[in-house]
Design an enzyme around this catalytic site. Structure first.
Site, short mmCIF file in Angstrom:
data_model
loop_
_atom_site.label_atom_id
_atom_site.label_comp_id
_atom_site.label_asym_id
_atom_site.label_seq_id
_atom_site.Cartn_x
_atom_site.Cartn_y
_atom_site.Cartn_z
N SER A 150 0.94 -1.21 0.10
CA SER A 150 0.06 -0.12 -0.01
C SER A 150 0.87 1.49 -0.08
CB SER A 150 -0.88 -0.01 1.30
OG SER A 150 -1.51 1.19 1.51
N TYR A 203 -2.61 -0.36 10.49
CA TYR A 203 -2.53 -0.43 9.03
C TYR A 203 -1.13 0.17 8.50
CZ TYR A 203 -3.76 -0.75 3.93
OH TYR A 203 -3.74 -0.97 2.78
#
Ligand SMILES: NC(=O)c1ccc[n+]([C@@H]2O[C@H](COP(=O)([O-])OP(=O)(O)OC[C@H]3O[C@@H](n4cnc5c(N)ncnc54)[C@H](O)[C@@H]3O)[C@@H](O)[C@H]2O)c1
Length: 256
Positions: free
Chosen positions: A132, A145
């Protein structure tokens, strides 16, 4: 057509939807044999049925042996794509941190552990990590995250530099927003930061295949991320001030 994936035995984790399903479809269209993994068996079956692949449902942490059996004894390409979007601050539950660590990092480590002996013996193998942009930068409102995606990126980097002279190729895909269930679930922070420039899962598959053709480690479906990453490295305080502006904008928008 990317020659490297024709007839390849491919595993995609978390492929019951979103980016994983797009990767599975793309590999199948390129002539690969594909194992479709997902925690949700019905989703895995549906995508596998659609592309003529084999469903191997279950936790992505422990499927290499079953996937290898399903593919006739060999895995050529492993896409560690399953991930959890775990938002929250330092106050997030320990269980949230533990799940993020387990799925976003340790599943990759365990898969590599299971794959490497065969890959090193054959002098060939390809590990694709869906990281990501949060693994290079950070995501506001999502400490578990951001931290675990940095871990995923670090592990992909480590794998690449350790085994590249032994025939192992590694790719780290680092998109910003992609229109999937995870983006929908990311709420107001995702709406502010990710949605305006969000791309489709197929665009991520396009970027990966281009990266495979060009033999590149870092795959940036949003090219502008390279500039943000450079700014973070060279001017950390300026970059942090900019991110803090975004944080305050989010706080104002949501009356936090
Ligand atoms: N959507 C985005 O904006 C975005 C941006 C950057 C990176 N990513 C990353 O892309 C990857 C795929 O996410 P997505 O956006 O397609 O999300 P998604 O929610 O559409 O798909 C994720 C899939 O993974 C499955 N899954 C979750 N935990 C699993 C486990 N332990 N084992 C097997 N399967 C599991 C889910 O059932 C789901 O089908 C993730 O690693 C995510 O962090 C997403």
């Amino acid at each position: 057509m990317v020659e490297a994936v024709q007839d390849a035995a491919v595993v995609v984790t978390g492929a019951g939807g979103g980016i994983g399903a797009a990767l599975a479809r793309r590999f199948a269209a390129a002539g690969a044999r594909v194992v479709v993994n997902d925690l949700d068996p019905a989703k895995a079956e549906a995508v596998a049925g659609e592309i003529g692949g084999v469903a191997v449902p279950g936790d992505a942490s422990a499927i290499v042996a079953d996937a290898r059996d399903a593919l006739g004894g060999r895995v050529d390409v492993y896409c560690a794509n399953a991930g959890v979007g775990s938002g929250g601050t330092e106050a997030a539950d320990e269980a949230v941190w533990a799940l993020a660590w387990d799925v976003n990092v340790m599943a990759h480590v365990r898969a590599a552990h299971a794959l490497l002996p065969d890959w090193l013996e054959r002098g060939a193998g390809r590990f694709v990590s869906t990281v990501s942009a949060a693994g290079l930068l950070t995501m506001i409102g999502a400490a578990p995250y951001s931290v675990t995606k940095h871990g995923a990126y670090a592990f992909a980097e480590w794998l690449s530099l350790t085994y590249r002279h032994r025939g192992v190729k590694v790719h780290a895909i680092c998109p910003q927003g992609v229109r999937t269930d995870m983006l929908t679930a990311s709420g107001s922070a995702g709406e502010l930061v990710l949605a305006p420039t969000a791309i489709e899962p197929d665009d991520v598959a396009d970027a990966l295949f281009k990266g495979i053709e060009e033999d590149r480690f870092l795959i940036l479906p949003h090219p502008e991320v390279a500039e943000y990453y450079r700014a973070r490295a060279t001017e950390p305080d300026r970059w942090l001030r900019g991110m803090n502006r975004l944080q305050r904008q989010w706080e104002e928008a949501t009356a936090r």
